[in-house]
Design a protein around this motif. Structure first.
Motif, short mmCIF file in Angstrom:
data_model
loop_
_atom_site.label_atom_id
_atom_site.label_comp_id
_atom_site.label_asym_id
_atom_site.label_seq_id
_atom_site.Cartn_x
_atom_site.Cartn_y
_atom_site.Cartn_z
N ASP A 179 0.89 -1.17 0.00
CA ASP A 179 0.00 0.00 0.00
C ASP A 179 0.92 1.21 0.00
O ASP A 179 1.64 1.46 0.98
CB ASP A 179 -0.88 -0.02 1.25
CG ASP A 179 -1.82 1.18 1.33
OD1 ASP A 179 -1.81 2.02 0.40
OD2 ASP A 179 -2.54 1.28 2.34
N PRO A 207 -4.16 -3.18 -2.79
CA PRO A 207 -4.03 -1.73 -2.66
C PRO A 207 -3.21 -1.08 -3.76
O PRO A 207 -3.24 0.14 -3.93
CB PRO A 207 -3.34 -1.57 -1.30
CG PRO A 207 -2.58 -2.85 -1.10
CD PRO A 207 -3.41 -3.91 -1.75
N SER A 208 -2.45 -1.88 -4.51
CA SER A 208 -1.66 -1.37 -5.64
C SER A 208 -1.27 -2.57 -6.49
O SER A 208 -1.66 -3.71 -6.21
CB SER A 208 -0.40 -0.64 -5.15
OG SER A 208 0.57 -1.57 -4.68
#
Length: 299
Positions: A179, A207-208
């Motif tokens: 993240d 998250p990414s």
């Protein structure tokens, strides 16, 4: 003249696993000694650590797993035989590993996870060592050089620095995922601040698309964090849990996004890709292998 920051003096390579995904080959041969073309994976990792400035390599082994460290010990009988036979090129290859870096074995008595393996090194550090680097031998990160970039980031921003790779969304669930947020004053867009990590998330929950790539430059504070996190997933002491604790307590953590290649030597499929990739770049094997592959793929 400003000297380029080196990585910490001690580089740590966790190599206590059984290599079960490579059985039956790893019944007698440690996974880390399987050759990528003609060079064991552990030697490639040692070369990376040495080129980055490490002075010694602490290899975490399990009881009875001595072969990995033995690879870095001189074999005077073998060397003498090759020298008598005029096999100079082969002799140079044999002498390469013992001359790369000072290697020490650190035994992990019980398989209690990556965090526990890293913690085993603490008693072997000098008092003035304020950080360590950790290189996972399953991850072959090419080209060499990301550790030097990570050291520069630590010199500027302090704390701990990790390595990330960009992974397609449909494969992200196989990784530990960062993240992250943009660092406003960063001159390098591939340097990002880490707010947390998620282990093997579903694609929609990731998250990414930046995943851990097996290279860590860790402040010595990590040892205290490891002691406090206790056992996590699988009943093991997880390094990611310790890093998450440091982040929660305000310890700065950044990632450097590596734009080169990362091969997974920990499974046969990734291992084969690594061998082919390295062989194609060599003058002795590359041309013939490329020609054979082109014919083979047209069948």
């Amino acid at each position: 003249m400003t000297q380029t920051p080196s990585i910490p003096r001690t580089a740590v390579v966790p190599a206590a696993g059984l290599g079960t995904r490579f059985l039956p080959a790893t019944k007698t041969v440690p996974k880390e000694l399987l050759p990528v073309v003609d060079t064991p994976g552990i030697e490639l990792v040692a070369e990376e650590a040495a080129e980055g400035g490490a002075e010694r390599l602490c290899i975490i082994t399990s009881p009875g797993k001595d072969g990995v460290v033995a690879h870095f010990v001189e074999d005077l009988v073998l060397e003498g035989t090759l020298e008598k036979r005029g096999k100079q090129a082969m002799l140079d290859k044999v002498r390469r590993a013992p001359n790369l870096i000072k290697v020490e074995a650190v035994v992990q008595d019980k398989p209690l996870g990556l965090g526990h393996a890293v913690a085993c090194v603490e008693p072997y550090l000098d008092d003035d060592e304020d950080a360590i680097s950790v290189l996972l031998p399953d991850d072959l990160v090419l080209p060499i050089g990301v550790l030097t970039t990570m050291a520069k980031v630590r010199a500027k921003r302090g704390g701990s620095v990790l390595c990330a790779i960009e992974v397609p969304k449909d494969r992200i669930s196989a990784y530990g995922v960062f993240d992250v947020e943009v660092v406003p004053d960063a001159t390098n867009p591939d340097v990002l601040k880490v707010n947390g990590m998620v282990e093997k998330p579903k694609a929609e929950d990731a998250p990414s698309n930046y995943a851990a790539a097996g290279r860590y430059l860790l402040d010595r504070a990590v040892f205290d964090a490891i002691r406090r996190v206790g056992k996590g997933a699988g009943g093991e002491i997880q390094l990611t849990d310790a890093i998450a604790l440091m982040i929660a307590e305000g310890h700065p953590v950044h990632v450097v996004v590596h734009r080169g290649t990362r091969h997974d030597l920990g499974n046969p499929g990734g291992y084969l890709k690594a061998a082919v990739d390295l062989a194609l770049d060599r003058d002795d094997y590359g041309p013939d292998l490329r020609a054979w592959l082109e014919k083979r793929l047209t069948r």
